[in-house]
Scaffold this motif. Sequence first.
Motif, mmCIF file in Angstrom:
data_model
loop_
_atom_site.group_PDB
_atom_site.id
_atom_site.type_symbol
_atom_site.label_atom_id
_atom_site.label_comp_id
_atom_site.label_asym_id
_atom_site.label_seq_id
_atom_site.Cartn_x
_atom_site.Cartn_y
_atom_site.Cartn_z
ATOM 1 N N LEU A 98 -47.692 55.433 4.318
ATOM 2 C CA LEU A 98 -47.949 56.382 3.242
ATOM 3 C C LEU A 98 -47.259 55.884 1.986
ATOM 4 C CD1 LEU A 98 -49.193 59.163 2.514
ATOM 5 C CD2 LEU A 98 -46.967 60.168 3.042
ATOM 6 N N GLY A 99 -47.990 55.825 0.892
ATOM 7 C CA GLY A 99 -47.395 55.323 -0.337
ATOM 8 C C GLY A 99 -48.151 55.792 -1.566
ATOM 9 N N GLN A 100 -47.558 55.511 -2.718
ATOM 10 C CA GLN A 100 -48.164 55.883 -3.994
ATOM 11 C C GLN A 100 -48.668 54.632 -4.694
ATOM 12 O OE1 GLN A 100 -46.067 58.769 -6.421
ATOM 13 N NE2 GLN A 100 -46.622 57.668 -8.298
ATOM 14 N N VAL A 101 -49.909 54.691 -5.176
ATOM 15 C CA VAL A 101 -50.522 53.554 -5.846
ATOM 16 C C VAL A 101 -49.862 53.356 -7.209
ATOM 17 C CG1 VAL A 101 -52.668 52.588 -6.745
ATOM 18 C CG2 VAL A 101 -52.695 53.940 -4.645
ATOM 19 N N THR A 102 -49.383 52.141 -7.451
ATOM 20 C CA THR A 102 -48.698 51.832 -8.708
ATOM 21 C C THR A 102 -49.516 50.936 -9.622
ATOM 22 O OG1 THR A 102 -47.558 49.956 -7.655
ATOM 23 C CG2 THR A 102 -46.431 52.090 -7.638
ATOM 24 N N SER A 103 -50.475 50.183 -9.077
ATOM 25 C CA SER A 103 -51.318 49.324 -9.908
ATOM 26 C C SER A 103 -52.560 48.929 -9.119
ATOM 27 C CB SER A 103 -50.559 48.075 -10.369
ATOM 28 O OG SER A 103 -50.222 47.257 -9.259
ATOM 29 N N VAL A 104 -53.636 48.631 -9.863
ATOM 30 C CA VAL A 104 -54.900 48.191 -9.269
ATOM 31 C C VAL A 104 -55.227 46.835 -9.873
ATOM 32 C CG1 VAL A 104 -57.348 48.679 -8.962
ATOM 33 C CG2 VAL A 104 -55.691 50.560 -8.956
#
Length: 283
Positions: A98-104
Amino acid sequence: MRWPPWASNSPPQQQSDNEPHNASSSIFSSTSSSSSSQNDHNKPILDWRAFTEARTLLPTAILTTAILSIVHIRRRYLRRFPDAISISPKYLRQRSLLGQVTSVGDGDNFRIFHTPGGRLAGWGWLPWKKVPTARKELRDNTIHVRLAGIDAPELPHFGRPEQPFAREAHTWLTSYLMNRRVRVYIHRHDQYQRAVGSVCVRRALDFPIPFRRRDVSYEMLKRGLATVYEAKVGAEFGGEEMERKYRKAEWWAKLRGKLESPREYKTRMGALEANGNGHGGRK
């Protein structure tokens, strides 16, 4: 009980007619004291029998079990991985992150900051469990994720122009995932040290069912923003059922228009470069 407390233990002196009896009592008391002191000297300093009593064993067992359980939960569920290489092999095809998206970075890959346990473990509301936002703090501290089962159009790199619909795929994925919490089911690592996995996200404004779990790869295929990953080796879908589902979604998307797959694009660009180099050599 004697009073005051600092008074002597010896009783007050009796009258003179009792003095012989007191003297004999004192001699007997001193003899008893000497024998008891000798017995105390022979006794061991530490009485090990106290450690075998139930009132000692039970609290010790409870405390030891609690400490070992906390360590086990911490290592199994609350261990944070700073990058894809650090992910334990035990997680592959068994566990999720589980994590938070920081960049694409592209239409089929992005980076997450691993937040084990999520909000239940304090991420997002405890002062010492905040997801960093500065690029310096995120460097070497995020997991590079590659979406399983799909291949999105290529953005310009290595001197090649961007593929049609590459900008649209990147823009959609950015708006769909950026700064959101996602769950990644890790399948394996690829040759670029990325974590290949199936990614799911829940959105509050998802119509018609809020917070419904969405498969990101499947959503891109339905919208015609990606094709099913084609390769001689290394294709990963998370199971045969998911592969059939992805191919069905791609089939419907292709009915709405022609989308050149990244594999076809790379083959075409490679042929053009080879021809260009060949002409350059003849010149």
